[in-house]
Scaffold this motif. Structure first.
Motif, PDB file in Angstrom:
ATOM      1  N   GLN A  78      22.040 -47.853 -29.730  1.00 19.65           N
ATOM      2  CA  GLN A  78      21.771 -48.943 -30.649  1.00 19.65           C
ATOM      3  C   GLN A  78      20.275 -49.007 -30.974  1.00 19.65           C
ATOM      4  O   GLN A  78      19.454 -48.362 -30.317  1.00 19.65           O
ATOM      5  CB  GLN A  78      22.261 -50.279 -30.082  1.00 19.65           C
ATOM      6  N   SER A 136      28.995 -59.058 -31.740  1.00 20.93           N
ATOM      7  CA  SER A 136      28.307 -57.890 -31.213  1.00 20.93           C
ATOM      8  C   SER A 136      26.912 -58.325 -30.752  1.00 20.93           C
ATOM      9  O   SER A 136      26.456 -59.428 -31.075  1.00 20.93           O
ATOM     10  CB  SER A 136      28.170 -56.820 -32.298  1.00 20.93           C
ATOM     11  N   SER A 262      28.678 -45.605 -23.720  1.00 22.23           N
ATOM     12  CA  SER A 262      28.929 -46.755 -24.591  1.00 22.23           C
ATOM     13  C   SER A 262      30.385 -47.202 -24.613  1.00 22.23           C
ATOM     14  O   SER A 262      30.754 -48.070 -25.391  1.00 22.23           O
ATOM     15  CB  SER A 262      28.491 -46.436 -26.025  1.00 22.23           C
ATOM     16  N   ILE A 267      37.730 -49.968 -24.795  1.00 18.29           N
ATOM     17  CA  ILE A 267      37.834 -49.336 -26.113  1.00 18.29           C
ATOM     18  C   ILE A 267      38.282 -47.879 -26.013  1.00 18.29           C
ATOM     19  O   ILE A 267      38.732 -47.290 -27.003  1.00 18.29           O
ATOM     20  CB  ILE A 267      36.498 -49.446 -26.883  1.00 18.29           C
ATOM     21  N   VAL A 288      37.304 -49.301 -36.142  1.00 20.43           N
ATOM     22  CA  VAL A 288      36.226 -50.160 -36.663  1.00 20.43           C
ATOM     23  C   VAL A 288      36.714 -51.593 -36.837  1.00 20.43           C
ATOM     24  O   VAL A 288      37.790 -51.851 -37.391  1.00 20.43           O
ATOM     25  CB  VAL A 288      35.703 -49.602 -38.004  1.00 20.43           C
ATOM     26  N   THR A 289      35.919 -52.536 -36.325  1.00 18.35           N
ATOM     27  CA  THR A 289      36.183 -53.971 -36.482  1.00 18.35           C
ATOM     28  C   THR A 289      34.858 -54.662 -36.762  1.00 18.35           C
ATOM     29  O   THR A 289      33.806 -54.018 -36.832  1.00 18.35           O
ATOM     30  CB  THR A 289      36.783 -54.576 -35.196  1.00 18.35           C
ATOM     31  N   ARG A 291      33.325 -56.444 -34.691  1.00 19.08           N
ATOM     32  CA  ARG A 291      32.538 -56.285 -33.464  1.00 19.08           C
ATOM     33  C   ARG A 291      32.080 -54.843 -33.268  1.00 19.08           C
ATOM     34  O   ARG A 291      31.007 -54.588 -32.731  1.00 19.08           O
ATOM     35  CB  ARG A 291      33.375 -56.744 -32.266  1.00 19.08           C
ATOM     36  N   TYR A 292      32.912 -53.891 -33.698  1.00 15.21           N
ATOM     37  CA  TYR A 292      32.586 -52.472 -33.548  1.00 15.21           C
ATOM     38  C   TYR A 292      32.385 -51.860 -34.923  1.00 15.21           C
ATOM     39  O   TYR A 292      33.353 -51.479 -35.590  1.00 15.21           O
ATOM     40  CB  TYR A 292      33.705 -51.744 -32.791  1.00 15.21           C
ATOM     41  N   SER A 293      31.129 -51.769 -35.351  1.00 15.85           N
ATOM     42  CA  SER A 293      30.819 -51.229 -36.667  1.00 15.85           C
ATOM     43  C   SER A 293      31.117 -49.735 -36.710  1.00 15.85           C
ATOM     44  O   SER A 293      31.279 -49.080 -35.674  1.00 15.85           O
ATOM     45  CB  SER A 293      29.338 -51.445 -36.994  1.00 15.85           C
ATOM     46  N   ARG A 296      28.507 -47.798 -34.818  1.00 17.03           N
ATOM     47  CA  ARG A 296      28.678 -47.895 -33.358  1.00 17.03           C
ATOM     48  C   ARG A 296      29.833 -47.019 -32.891  1.00 17.03           C
ATOM     49  O   ARG A 296      29.726 -46.337 -31.867  1.00 17.03           O
ATOM     50  CB  ARG A 296      28.919 -49.349 -32.954  1.00 17.03           C
ATOM     51  N   VAL A 297      30.922 -47.022 -33.626  1.00 18.58           N
ATOM     52  CA  VAL A 297      32.077 -46.185 -33.263  1.00 18.58           C
ATOM     53  C   VAL A 297      31.690 -44.713 -33.318  1.00 18.58           C
ATOM     54  O   VAL A 297      32.029 -43.928 -32.424  1.00 18.58           O
ATOM     55  CB  VAL A 297      33.273 -46.478 -34.191  1.00 18.58           C
ATOM     56  N   THR A 300      29.478 -43.802 -30.401  1.00 24.61           N
ATOM     57  CA  THR A 300      30.297 -43.685 -29.190  1.00 24.61           C
ATOM     58  C   THR A 300      31.069 -42.378 -29.190  1.00 24.61           C
ATOM     59  O   THR A 300      31.171 -41.688 -28.161  1.00 24.61           O
ATOM     60  CB  THR A 300      31.261 -44.875 -29.083  1.00 24.61           C
TER      61      THR A 300
END
Length: 386
Positions: A78, A136, A262, A267, A288-289, A291-293, A296-297, A300
């Motif tokens: 991040q 997040s 991560s 997840i 992707v949500t 909370r999880y852009s 970020r996905v 990870t």
């Protein structure tokens, strides 16, 4: 010699980058420009559209004097970790200033926000907001900062986010660097003399990937455009690595995936389930949500591919990718005072320092159409342009 640092990806190099480089030298009266650049993969969790040696050459032709690789272990994190390690490298290289583009354009706003965010009560405020499991860390940080300084600095904007984290990292290190920022107005176009065509790297990547090469030409310096035209390599995207990711997710257990840095909050189960999709966009859309852009996905996913386990400790180091005569003179002047290991020849570096970046190059070399060799890190010396 006075040095100014910039943190870049050049994915790919375009007219706005050229302007930023020129202004960094002019506004800070720098003798040497030090670029800290992402290597094989970029902070959005994607392969760089062009390999790191091509992008290093563009940086040097564009006016950078020294180019160092930000280790992939820090790139695939991040914004706060990405920024902290870049600032640490610049500080160790004795840069006087960090110069970044931002939507805000006021260094005072960034310094004020960073001083507030460096206080204990601010961290407590973020922790309180994170108790709401729908937020997040970035969203919690944004809300907390808004409560403290109102509309003084909008860190929902991409360049402001990084600028804030550069400034906060500098504050936490007792401010070894001066902060300077260049306001991005209509992607720099309104402030560039003679107003050459300027658009974002995202827009240029889209043009290139859709085959609109001549359309992209007007947004790039001629030397950068020629590098792309003369290259026989494919332009890389996340789709090129999806088959390797899918294999890993389909053959490893969720318990194995859960050991990755991560991977939190279960997840890993969503990743494994989504891997049944043959198409990469279907895979991403399932995970992707709010909370999880997507970024970020993808980061990870890259950590899974590169085996970044939670237990692994990684140390920063200074891996030189390229320099010109000015950069060589500056490096000769400061290298005896460096605290971080300086790596100019990979074969002479400690394995624990370089392992992830070598692994990243090997993965990059496996993508269809890549002209990078698996052992390129060992075969290529730092680029030198006089």
């Amino acid at each position: 010699m006075r040095a100014t640092g910039i943190v870049v990806e050049y994915n790919p190099f375009h007219n706005g980058h050229l302007y930023h480089l020129n202004e960094a030298r002019k506004q800070t009266n720098a003798d040497c420009i030090i670029a800290i650049m992402s290597g094989s993969f970029v902070q959005r969790g994607e392969p760089a559209i062009l390999d790191k040696w091509m992008r290093t050459k563009m940086a040097l032709l564009g006016g950078a004097d020294l180019v160092f690789e930000l280790p992939v272990r820090f790139v695939m994190q991040q914004a706060d970790i990405f920024a902290t390690e870049a600032v640490r490298m610049l500080a160790d290289l004795k840069a006087e200033t960090i110069f970044f583009g931002s939507e805000d354009g006021s260094k005072e706003a960034f310094i004020e926000a960073a001083k507030l965010a460096n206080q204990d009560d601010f961290e407590l405020l973020i922790k309180e907001k994170l108790e709401n499991k729908t937020l997040s860390y970035g969203a919690a940080l944004t809300e907390a900062l808004h409560e403290k300084i109102g509309d003084r600095l909008d860190i929902t904007l991409p360049n402001n986010i990084l600028g804030f984290h550069y400034t906060l990292a500098n504050e936490k290190m007792n401010a070894p660097l001066q902060i300077e920022t260049l306001k991005r107005t209509t992607q720099y176009a309104e402030t560039i003399p003679k107003k050459p065509a300027v658009t974002s790297a995202t827009a240029i990547r889209k043009m290139l990937l859709q085959g609109h090469i001549t359309q992209a030409k007007k947004y790039m310096p001629s030397f950068a455009y020629k590098e792309i035209i003369n290259s026989s390599a494919n332009l890389m995207t996340f789709a090129e690595i999806y088959p390797f990711l899918r294999y890993r997710l389909l053959t490893d257990s969720p318990g194995t995936i859960s050991k990755i840095n991560s991977v939190t909050e279960g997840i890993e189960n969503r990743f494994v389930k989504a891997a049944r999709h043959e198409e990469v966009e279907d895979f991403l859309n399932e995970i992707v949500t709010k909370r999880y852009s997507r970024a970020r996905v993808q980061r990870t996913a890259m950590q899974i591919l590169l085996h970044f386990e939670k237990q692994d400790a990684v140390s920063p180091y200074l891996r030189l990718l390229g320099m010109n005569q000015t950069g060589q003179a500056y490096l000769s002047k400061v290298k005896k005072d460096l605290e971080l290991p300086l790596v100019t020849t990979i074969s002479k570096a400690k394995e624990e320092l370089i392992a992830y970046d070598v692994r990243a190059t090997k993965l990059y070399s496996l993508m269809e159409g890549s002209r990078v060799q698996p052992d390129s890190d060992y075969l290529k010396r730092p680029l030198i342009y006089w």
